[in-house]
Design a protein around this motif. Structure first.
Motif, PDB file in Angstrom:
ATOM      1  N   PRO A   9       0.670  -1.197  -0.101  1.00  0.00           N
ATOM      2  CA  PRO A   9       0.867   0.089   0.396  1.00  0.00           C
ATOM      3  C   PRO A   9       0.777   1.407   0.404  1.00  0.00           C
ATOM      4  O   PRO A   9       0.464   2.351  -0.009  1.00  0.00           O
ATOM      5  N   LEU A  51      -4.290  -3.654   9.341  1.00  0.00           N
ATOM      6  CA  LEU A  51      -5.674  -3.792   9.216  1.00  0.00           C
ATOM      7  C   LEU A  51      -6.283  -4.523  10.304  1.00  0.00           C
ATOM      8  O   LEU A  51      -7.783  -3.664   9.961  1.00  0.00           O
ATOM      9  N   ARG A  56      -7.970   1.827  14.311  1.00  0.00           N
ATOM     10  CA  ARG A  56      -8.571   2.089  12.827  1.00  0.00           C
ATOM     11  C   ARG A  56     -10.136   2.452  13.168  1.00  0.00           C
ATOM     12  O   ARG A  56     -11.148   2.309  14.110  1.00  0.00           O
ATOM     13  N   ASP A 429     -10.829   8.517   5.778  1.00  0.00           N
ATOM     14  CA  ASP A 429      -9.363   8.271   6.116  1.00  0.00           C
ATOM     15  C   ASP A 429      -9.686   6.718   6.771  1.00  0.00           C
ATOM     16  O   ASP A 429     -10.800   6.194   7.117  1.00  0.00           O
ATOM     17  N   ILE A 430      -8.683   5.859   7.585  1.00  0.00           N
ATOM     18  CA  ILE A 430      -8.380   4.632   8.093  1.00  0.00           C
ATOM     19  C   ILE A 430      -8.445   4.776   9.537  1.00  0.00           C
ATOM     20  O   ILE A 430      -8.263   4.542  10.235  1.00  0.00           O
ATOM     21  N   GLN A 447      -9.413  -0.595   3.479  1.00  0.00           N
ATOM     22  CA  GLN A 447      -7.838  -0.556   3.240  1.00  0.00           C
ATOM     23  C   GLN A 447      -7.530  -1.436   2.151  1.00  0.00           C
ATOM     24  O   GLN A 447      -8.601  -1.732   1.899  1.00  0.00           O
ATOM     25  N   TRP A 448      -5.882  -1.248   1.739  1.00  0.00           N
ATOM     26  CA  TRP A 448      -5.510  -1.207   0.572  1.00  0.00           C
ATOM     27  C   TRP A 448      -5.909  -3.188   0.922  1.00  0.00           C
ATOM     28  O   TRP A 448      -6.134  -3.748  -0.657  1.00  0.00           O
ATOM     29  N   GLN A 592       0.031   6.665   9.104  1.00  0.00           N
ATOM     30  CA  GLN A 592       0.037   5.189   8.539  1.00  0.00           C
ATOM     31  C   GLN A 592       0.949   4.562  10.127  1.00  0.00           C
ATOM     32  O   GLN A 592       0.790   3.696  10.928  1.00  0.00           O
TER      33      GLN A 592
END
Length: 691
Positions: A9, A51, A56, A429-430, A447-448, A592
């Motif tokens: 990512p 993840l 998150r 956003d994450i 996410q990616w 991140q």
């Protein structure tokens, strides 16, 4: 559990990796993809840590007291969040006009999301107000390449060709830290006798391994390039046949470089004349040769002209379009290439078409099912739009996707103030980034590893990002969010990535960045497809310019350019130069990577790199806290003493809040790139000492 082949990512290498869902965590392994060949950097190896990160975002957030940004954010339903956004959009456009609502995108969005965002703003919002953080990254090199070569594809050849070059001039690039897996190609070249020359005010990891290190004062790279071309002309190293048959405009460049004699260039840049001559000798006689530029040369108020000067040098030496040879620029963000091709820029439509071109407008409008007269005209560039947020005539409702502008924009304290002045701010956003903390509504996004889509890496290779696991229950993809908002505004849009990509293919057909012949199946089958690819039976174009240039006459164009001082020069009050850049462990604004334990343990805080002579002058020891101050703000960082940096220059990383409080928003007149890489500062030992 099913293993899924996908891509990292982070940066524009888009290294191949394999994800396997396991309990309790996802297993991540490197993959033998043509770019990384089984290698990953520390960021890539730890990418799966995000993840299931405790920070998150798992549901939409809205202000407990609507309209009061001092009130806390609380969880909300998607219906409530989208209703608030829709009401803010319609109210603002009714009271202040269509352009009062806009979007700021990012170079990490998939091609599908970048395309959908550009279409959403221009069709659902009918607004001209869109730009993205790639304006802060690739815009100068892109502008120079388009006007000289007729096309902007960062590397016009596969990355593996770098291993075949016998001389490589790297200008303002530090791939050893920024994209470590790429170093295998430079290492392979050195093993068979290649000579590498690095231009950088710091002795970076990349520079330390080079044959030559040229250490100019930040902001003088253009003078250096013109000086190299002056020597090439005087010493008879030009490829006169190439200039005559494949280019136009060289006479003006020959005249313009007359005044860049080696002694003058040495005074301007600080690079010794002997090293200038050795650089030219290697480029001209130890071939094949490449010239690669990056942000260190381009993020200036004359960045376009600087990139142009290195293009002039490459063309004059006859490098462009030959095997293992040429000019390229190293894209940084994950989809920095694709992100600038399909409509996020204020003046651009999909396929790298121009928004003010009637034929381009007609083609894209037909694909979108609207009248071309309904499409807005070009809007303001990124910083110009941000600088006017919340003002009369400016954007009053802003949507931000995949960008943390409160940290990454130049003169960031000012931009933070403009964000606070908005009537309404939406951030997708994450995590709760510094920008998200200012928002009225925060939307959690997939996410990616939780979405489908395509990315275009630094070579122009279109890749497929595949979904390896489902997003959390109340998290949506940006495509789903945009489709839902468009529906509330009376416009149907698909949220299916493949459907969006097929429409992108049609919209890009016939454009500079033609994706018409690229399908998900081909990408899978061929390990990526290089654009331009105008038909499904077309092989794609790994290497450009062998037979000509996509210009009106098929020739590359020289442009005469001249050195000018940086927008801000050192003086008695601010006697030193600040330059900014990357550390190996972190990425972009750090939203991140500053959450990954292994990376923060390795580098927990930003460090200002200072020469021991400069530190001694101010009573600063290694590890002390120092205050860096410019005309725009101040930042406190811990000192790292190094004799590898010029004594008149300080380096600070931009992955934390602070560095961009100092940087200068002076804009390049062609690309509208801010001058991130050179501003005048003062330095003092902070009163708290070593803290």
């Amino acid at each position: 559990m099913t293993a899924t082949d996908t891509h990292c990512p982070y940066c524009a290498l888009q290294c191949g990796m394999t994800l396997t869902p396991e309990i309790p965590r996802v297993k991540l392994e490197p993959r033998d993809f043509p770019v990384n060949k089984g290698g990953l950097c520390a960021k890539g190896f730890t990418a799966a840590d995000l993840l299931d990160h405790r920070d998150r975002l798992l549901s939409p957030l809205v202000r407990k007291e609507p309209g009061n940004r001092l009130s806390p954010l609380r969880e909300a339903t998607w219906d409530e969040a989208l209703t608030l956004i829709t009401e803010a959009i319609t109210t603002s456009q009714r009271e202040h006009g269509r352009d009062s609502v806009g979007a700021f995108g990012g170079g990490g969005l998939t091609n599908e999301k970048a395309y959908a965002l550009g279409k959403f703003v221009r069709v659902a919002l009918k607004s001209a107000s869109i730009d993205y953080n790639g304006r802060f990254c690739m815009s100068s090199a892109a502008t120079a390449a388009n006007r000289a070569l007729g096309i902007d594809r960062g590397l016009p050849f596969p990355l593996e060709d770098v291993a075949g070059a016998r001389t490589v001039l790297l200008v303002g690039a530090n791939p050893a830290d920024a994209m470590p897996p790429s170093m295998q190609y430079l290492d392979a070249g050195r093993e068979v006798g290649a000579r590498h020359i690095v231009v950088d005010p710091r002795r970076t990891t990349t520079a330390a391994g080079a044959h030559l290190h040229l250490q100019p004062l930040p902001g003088t790279d253009l003078a250096l390039a013109n000086g190299l071309l002056h020597i090439a002309i005087r010493e008879g190293h030009l490829d006169e046949d190439y200039i005559r048959t494949r280019t136009t405009g060289f006479d003006a460049v020959r005249a313009a470089t007359n005044s860049y004699w080696p002694e003058r260039v040495e005074r301007l840049t600080g690079v010794p004349e002997t090293r200038l001559r050795e650089t030219v000798r290697l480029l001209a006689t130890h071939g094949p040769a490449m010239i690669l530029t990056a942000r260190g040369a381009e993020q200036h108020s004359n960045g376009t002209d600087t990139a142009q000067a290195y293009l002039n040098l490459a063309l004059a030496l006859g490098l462009v379009g030959k095997p293992f040879s040429g000019y390229g620029t190293i894209t940084g963000q994950g989809n920095g290439q694709g992100g600038r091709e399909h409509g996020q820029k204020a003046d651009q439509l999909p396929g790298y078409r121009k928004l003010d071109d009637p034929a381009a407008r007609a083609h894209v409008a037909a694909v979108w099912g609207v009248d071309q007269d309904e499409l807005p005209r070009p809007g303001l560039s990124a910083y110009e739009m941000l600088d006017r947020l919340g003002t009369d005539g400016g954007v009053r409702v802003l949507m931000v996707l995949a960008s943390n502008i409160a940290v990454s924009a130049p003169h960031s304290n000012h931009i933070r103030g403009r964000l606070e002045a908005l009537d309404f701010l939406v951030v997708s956003d994450i995590f709760r980034s510094e920008t998200a903390e200012l928002a009225d509504v925060v939307l959690p996004t997939a996410q990616w590893a939780e979405e489908e889509g395509t990315m275009t890496n630094l070579e122009g290779r279109v890749l497929r990002r595949k979904r390896a696991l489902a997003p959390p229950p109340d998290v949506r993809t940006d495509l789903e969010m945009l489709a839902a908002l468009a529906g509330r505004l009376g416009r149907f849009e698909s949220s299916d990535p493949r459907t969006v990509f097929d429409e992108l293919r049609r919209a890009s057909a016939g454009g500079i960045a033609d994706y018409q012949g690229i399908t998900y199946e081909r990408i899978e089958r061929e390990d990526g497809v290089f654009w331009p690819c105008p038909a499904e039976d077309h092989p794609g174009t790994p290497r450009l310019f062998a037979d000509g240039f996509p210009t009106a006459d098929g020739r590359a164009r020289f442009f005469a350019v001249h050195h000018r001082d940086p927008a801000e020069m050192p003086d008695r009050q601010y006697p030193y130069v600040l330059t900014t850049g990357r550390n190996m462990q972190h990425y972009q604004s750090g939203n991140q990577t500053r959450r990954v334990k292994a990376l923060t343990v390795a580098l927990p805080e930003p460090r200002a790199e200072i020469h021991p002579d400069l530190a001694r002058r101010h009573g600063i020891a290694d590890g002390d806290l120092v205050e860096l101050r410019s005309r725009r703000g101040a930042a406190v960082l811990r000192a790292r003493l190094s004799d590898g940096i010029r004594p008149d220059t300080v380096f600070a990383p931009f992955h934390w809040p602070g560095a961009n409080a100092l940087t200068n928003p002076a804009l390049d007149p062609h690309s509208r790139m801010p001058a991130f890489k050179a501003c005048a500062i003062a330095i003092h030992r902070h009163e708290r000492g070593t803290d």
